[in-house]
Design an enzyme around this catalytic site. Structure first.
Site, short mmCIF file in Angstrom:
data_model
loop_
_atom_site.label_atom_id
_atom_site.label_comp_id
_atom_site.label_asym_id
_atom_site.label_seq_id
_atom_site.Cartn_x
_atom_site.Cartn_y
_atom_site.Cartn_z
N GLN A 196 -63.77 67.76 -0.28
CA GLN A 196 -63.96 68.10 -1.68
C GLN A 196 -64.37 66.86 -2.48
O GLN A 196 -63.85 65.77 -2.27
CB GLN A 196 -62.68 68.70 -2.27
CG GLN A 196 -62.31 70.05 -1.69
CD GLN A 196 -63.20 71.18 -2.21
OE1 GLN A 196 -64.17 70.95 -2.91
NE2 GLN A 196 -62.86 72.41 -1.86
N ASP A 248 -60.65 79.71 3.19
CA ASP A 248 -61.48 78.99 2.22
C ASP A 248 -62.91 79.00 2.74
O ASP A 248 -63.43 78.00 3.23
CB ASP A 248 -60.96 77.55 2.08
CG ASP A 248 -61.68 76.77 0.99
OD1 ASP A 248 -62.55 77.35 0.31
OD2 ASP A 248 -61.38 75.58 0.82
N ASN A 285 -57.48 70.52 5.22
CA ASN A 285 -57.12 70.37 3.81
C ASN A 285 -55.84 71.12 3.45
O ASN A 285 -55.02 70.62 2.66
CB ASN A 285 -58.28 70.87 2.94
CG ASN A 285 -58.19 70.43 1.50
OD1 ASN A 285 -57.94 69.26 1.22
ND2 ASN A 285 -58.39 71.35 0.57
N CYS A 320 -65.26 79.38 -4.18
CA CYS A 320 -66.04 78.73 -5.23
C CYS A 320 -67.06 79.69 -5.82
O CYS A 320 -67.94 79.27 -6.58
CB CYS A 320 -66.73 77.48 -4.70
SG CYS A 320 -67.88 77.80 -3.34
N PHE A 331 -61.33 78.87 8.26
CA PHE A 331 -62.25 77.92 7.63
C PHE A 331 -61.47 76.67 7.23
O PHE A 331 -61.57 76.18 6.11
CB PHE A 331 -62.95 78.52 6.41
CG PHE A 331 -63.65 79.83 6.67
CD1 PHE A 331 -64.93 79.86 7.20
CD2 PHE A 331 -63.03 81.04 6.37
CE1 PHE A 331 -65.56 81.07 7.44
CE2 PHE A 331 -63.66 82.25 6.61
CZ PHE A 331 -64.93 82.27 7.15
#
Length: 416
Positions: A249, A347, A283, A373, A278
């Site tokens: 990110q 994600d 993360n 997103c 994903f």
């Protein structure tokens, strides 16, 4: 030419008004503007227009601080006051998800603002033009707008002119990735790197003491010079080491807030079974594992999976395993193996995960956390989950990308 009042914003460069009962999308508009516009195209459900004259400016309109706006296509909301940007993003999320799911969502305070609207990007990706010109595409075209600095990039990020000119016509784009004083440059080549390309990269590295490493990429082919690893802090006391050309990110501060929120939604405890689809370089997987969860992370990117596994081993997270496989194939396999996670985290990329919804439903996990997103594909996929008995428990937005229409959204759904 019609005069219209802009009543709302969309996730894109457009404000929306109405003329003769039909929606009109206007690039560069701000909710509250009154505009004289020119219709440039007609679609079945809406028209697209451009501004001829601002008859009355919205109270939220400002002069964009960056001299490259509006020629540069990157910061499509920079002409909007930052506080209003955050509010508009919350309104769009609430409207789109509320309409798709038939629920009322309060937009007030829905999106977590960034601590700063400029200087937040830890990496930028620049197009390389003729004679080593560096810049971004102009809006809606392949014309490069040459720049010598970028206001949304971290202050330490420099223009990679030396590498661009050294590689010449063989390079299409260069990413500059920064972590404190450490800089790595990633050149995306038209063809796999030849020995001459590596020699030139090494020369750049030797002549510039601020560059730690250079990656030469062409599709899945990669070659490196120097040390190309960077450290990414996911939360206090937990950092991972990844190659600079792997996805991470761009807004590190906001990502830590997102990770904290997802961990709060997951409410993992020791021995909780978590499926992270994903997962990238970990993360969410690694913070969940740190809390004692039994984590299975899945991603189609073998490089990211290798990085996640290396970090888990380095951190001694023994209950974290990582699989390089398409997420939909993995979910089907786990269903056949009668695996039952307590929490599923996903994600996906901007296109969402439509082929994954049915496999997720079959796993019957009590909780699903969907990070996205793109509100449109998120709404589409959540509608499928809702039809299978999942109810939205919480929605949170995080402004990773100030001065653009983009936003990260985390949704927690519970099986009823």
């Amino acid at each position: 030419m019609p005069e219209i009042e802009i009543s709302a914003m969309t996730f894109g460069p457009f404000g929306v008004g109405r003329h003769d009962g039909k929606a009109v999308m206007v690039a560069g508009a701000v909710a509250g503007d009154r505009l004289d516009v020119e219709i440039v195209s007609e679609r079945r459900d809406y028209s697209v227009a451009k501004i001829r004259e601002i008859l009355r400016a919205s109270a939220e309109r400002r002069v964009a601080p960056c001299p490259y706006v509006p020629r540069c296509g990157g910061c499509d909301w920079q002409h909007i006051d930052y506080g209003a940007q955050v509010r508009f993003k919350g309104e769009v999320i609430a409207r789109e998800l509320g309409h798709a799911l038939g629920v009322a969502i309060d937009p007030a305070g829905l999106v977590e603002p960034a601590p700063t609207e400029f200087g937040y990007r830890s990496r930028i990706r620049l197009r390389v033009g003729a004679k080593g010109v560096l810049g971004f595409y102009s809006a809606g075209s392949n014309t490069i707008v040459e720049i010598d600095s970028c206001m949304v990039a971290e202050p330490g990020i420099r223009m990679p002119l030396h590498l661009a000119r050294s590689l010449g016509k063989r390079v299409e784009e260069i990413e500059v990735v920064r972590n404190g004083a450490r800089e790595v440059q990633v050149a995306h080549l038209k063809k796999p790197a030849a020995e001459e390309d590596l020699r030139r990269a090494r020369n750049v590295l030797e002549s510039d003491g601020e560059i730690a490493g250079i990656v030469l990429r062409s599709g899945t082919h990669r070659a490196t010079a120097g040390d190309t690893a960077i450290a990414v802090e996911l939360e206090a006391g937990l950092s991972i080491e990844v190659d600079a050309d792997l996805f991470s990110q761009v807004n590190r501060v906001q990502n830590q807030k997102l990770v904290a929120s997802v961990m709060e939604m997951a409410a993992t405890h020791e021995s909780s079974a978590v499926l992270d689809l994903f997962c990238g370089a970990g993360n969410f997987s690694l913070p969940a594992s740190r809390r004692g969860a039994r984590v299975t992370g899945v991603d189609a990117d073998a490089g990211a999976i290798a990085a996640a596994a290396r970090n888990a081993a380095r951190l001694k997270f023994r209950d974290a395993q990582f699989v390089a496989m398409k997420a939909s194939a993995t979910a089907d396999f786990l269903h056949r193996a009668r695996y039952r996670p307590e929490v599923i985290i996903l994600d996906p990329p901007r296109t969402g995960a439509p082929d994954l919804m049915e496999p997720i439903i079959k796993l019957r996990a009590p909780g699903v956390i969907y990070v996205s997103c793109d509100v449109t594909t998120l709404a589409r996929d959540l509608r499928v989950l809702a039809g299978a008995g999942y109810k939205i428990n919480r929605v949170r937005g995080f402004d990773f990308f100030p001065n653009t229409h983009h936003v990260e959204i985390a949704v927690h759904a519970l099986l009823t």
